[in-house]
Design a protein around this motif. Structure first.
Motif: not given
Length: 532
Positions: A386-399
């Motif tokens: 989730r931290i990496i997804a947020e950093h890359l502006e991706l959807n954490p739930d989907e990731i």
């Protein structure tokens, strides 16, 4: 030659300890343990009985334009005592050589050393000329310290040619036409010249105390330099004071003392470095050279394991041991060593298909097991995703969902390999319980028969299948990371984040050492053992 050394009481109490030794000594200890003061104490206690020449860590390396020409006796006294005063050795050394502060005074005596070196050469030449004239025959010319220095220098640094001429030190690059003055040498070159000269100029049957013998010198040269100096000073006792544990371990035949603490008022707690068959000496030295409790982990220095543990456990000294077996061995050895009872030791190993029974047995010896198969799998836990997804502006739930699906598909693709590997580890563990029934051939056979009877391969295999099937059916990320044994998982999920192959782990390391360090560290702590 056997030397009698006076040392402070090892328990920090009144009185002294006396040691007789034929071997050189190494003094180690953590920063602030009072190693330099310890060396000063030895010098002051012995200097009225035997010549003690201490070379401090605090020293200037200023090579003069020309060495002053002086008589040998005067030059020797000025180097050893700082003056030619007849007041007394202790007073003269303390106030002239050490400026009234022998612990922290900046020693600036390169000029005195060069003066004595040239004086010794002059004396050699004078004596040899006189003998030749008297006998009118050829007499071999003995080496003066300068000649010996040139030989050692040539062995250690063949790319630089050193010479001594008309009171000057001259250097020339191999193949070059022109010399340059010694004051243009690097710090490493100057300190090598300084140390060789100081040790050669110390009188026979004297004690030389060298504080930080490795400073400014390339690691590849340090052991070679001191091996050569020891060879040429075999009738002198060398006492090294060092925090370089690699150097300390290289003095294989030396008596090694470990300073535990300095209590002030010339009071130390110290002991000889203990022997421990299960812990190599270089590892022992590393352990006692710090003040923190120890965590043994898998991996090597600079590896992922070490980097993660150093950030998560800042109050511990992290020592990588390569593989899990060595972690177990080192942790048990240190916890059972009574000489090191003031240090607490823990081990952390990968889960690596271990069963709960095996984990419990390890925990009883202070060895914790990760809650994931490999430390690399920690990079795939949900909070980190989730931290990496947020950093890359991706959807954490989907990731998170995509990573779970990826792990399940990958696990299914190598299902048989993973299940059989886990079963294999369990069977190995059960075989480790083998013991003979009696001290004869039949006892050996009976012990094996009984051990094999306790292992139902079909049952073991089916139990392992159930564990894998449950994790896949539940789509449980934590269970998947615990059973799926693949170090490459962080690299393989890079594409799910739109990153190139292997870039996911590198990005996480950058964030771990940068802007989101605390956030990532806090997430990792939840999945790592809580150590007291």
């Amino acid at each position: 030659m056997r030397f009698k050394i006076i040392l402070p009481n090892k328990a920090g109490q009144q009185g002294v300890e006396t040691k007789q030794t034929d071997n050189n000594m190494v003094i180690v200890g953590a920063n602030g343990a009072g190693k330099t003061r310890f060396g000063v104490w030895i010098e002051q206690k012995l200097q009225e009985q035997i010549t003690v020449h201490r070379i401090s860590a605090q020293k200037a390396l200023n090579i003069p334009d020309y060495a002053t020409i002086k008589p040998l006796e005067q030059a020797e006294k000025e180097l050893l005592y700082g003056d030619t005063s007849e007041t007394g050795i202790s007073w003269t050394k303390t106030n002239r050589r050490w400026g009234g502060n022998p612990t922290t005074f900046l020693l600036n005596d390169f000029d005195k050393l060069l003066t004595l070196l040239f004086a010794k050469t002059s004396e050699r030449d004078s004596v040899h000329t006189k003998q030749t004239r008297e006998t009118q025959t050829y007499i071999p010319v003995p080496d003066a310290p300068i000649d010996i220095i040139i030989k050692i220098w040539t062995e250690l640094m063949p790319h630089r040619i050193i010479s001594f001429l008309d009171g000057k030190v001259l250097i020339k690059k191999q193949g070059a036409k022109n010399d340059y003055h010694g004051k243009e040498m690097s710090d490493g070159e100057r300190v090598i010249l300084y140390l060789i000269g100081q040790c050669l100029c110390a009188p026979d049957n004297s004690i030389i105390i060298i504080d930080e013998p490795e400073v400014h010198i390339h690691r590849s040269i340090v052991p070679k330099l001191w091996n050569k100096i020891e060879e040429l000073c075999s009738n002198k006792l060398l006492i090294y004071i060092t925090h370089d544990l690699e150097f300390a371990a290289s003095r294989t035949d030396a008596l090694k003392l470990w300073i535990k603490s300095y209590n002030g008022n010339d009071s130390w707690e110290w002991d000889e470095v203990p022997e421990e068959e299960q812990l190599p000496e270089n590892l022992l030295l590393e352990i006692i050279g710090n003040r923190k409790n120890v965590i043994f982990c898998e991996g090597d220095k600079g590896s992922l394991d070490t980097s993660v543990y150093e950030l998560v456990y800042p109050n511990f000294h992290i020592i990588p041991r390569g593989n899990g077996e060595k972690v177990v061995e080192a942790t048990k050895a240190l916890r059972n060593n009574q000489n090191l009872h003031h240090l607490n030791a823990f081990g952390i190993t990968d889960s690596d298909y271990k069963e709960e029974e095996e984990k419990a047995a390890l925990l009883a010896n202070g060895i914790h097991t990760l809650s994931v198969a490999e430390i690399e799998s920690l990079f795939c836990i949900e909070p980190i995703l989730r931290i990496i997804a947020e950093h890359l502006e991706l959807n954490p739930d989907e990731i998170v969902e995509q990573v779970i699906d990826f792990l399940i598909n990958s696990l299914k693709a190598e299902y048989d390999v993973q299940v059989s590997s886990k079963a294999e580890k369990l069977i190995e563990y059960k075989l480790g319980a083998y013991s003979k029934k009696s001290n004869d051939e039949k006892g050996l056979a009976d012990g094996l028969t009984e051990t094999l009877s306790r292992i139902d391969v079909s049952q073991v295999y089916n139990d392992c299948k159930i564990i894998f099937d449950r994790a896949i059916a539940n789509k449980n990320l934590q269970q998947l990371l615990l059973i799926y044994n693949r170090k490459s998982l962080p690299d393989r999920i890079s594409g799910l984040f739109g990153l190139g192959k292997g870039q996911y782990g590198k990005l996480l390391i950058r964030l771990l050492k940068g802007s989101r360090q605390q956030e990532i560290t806090d997430a990792l702590k939840v999945y790592l053992p809580q150590l007291g």
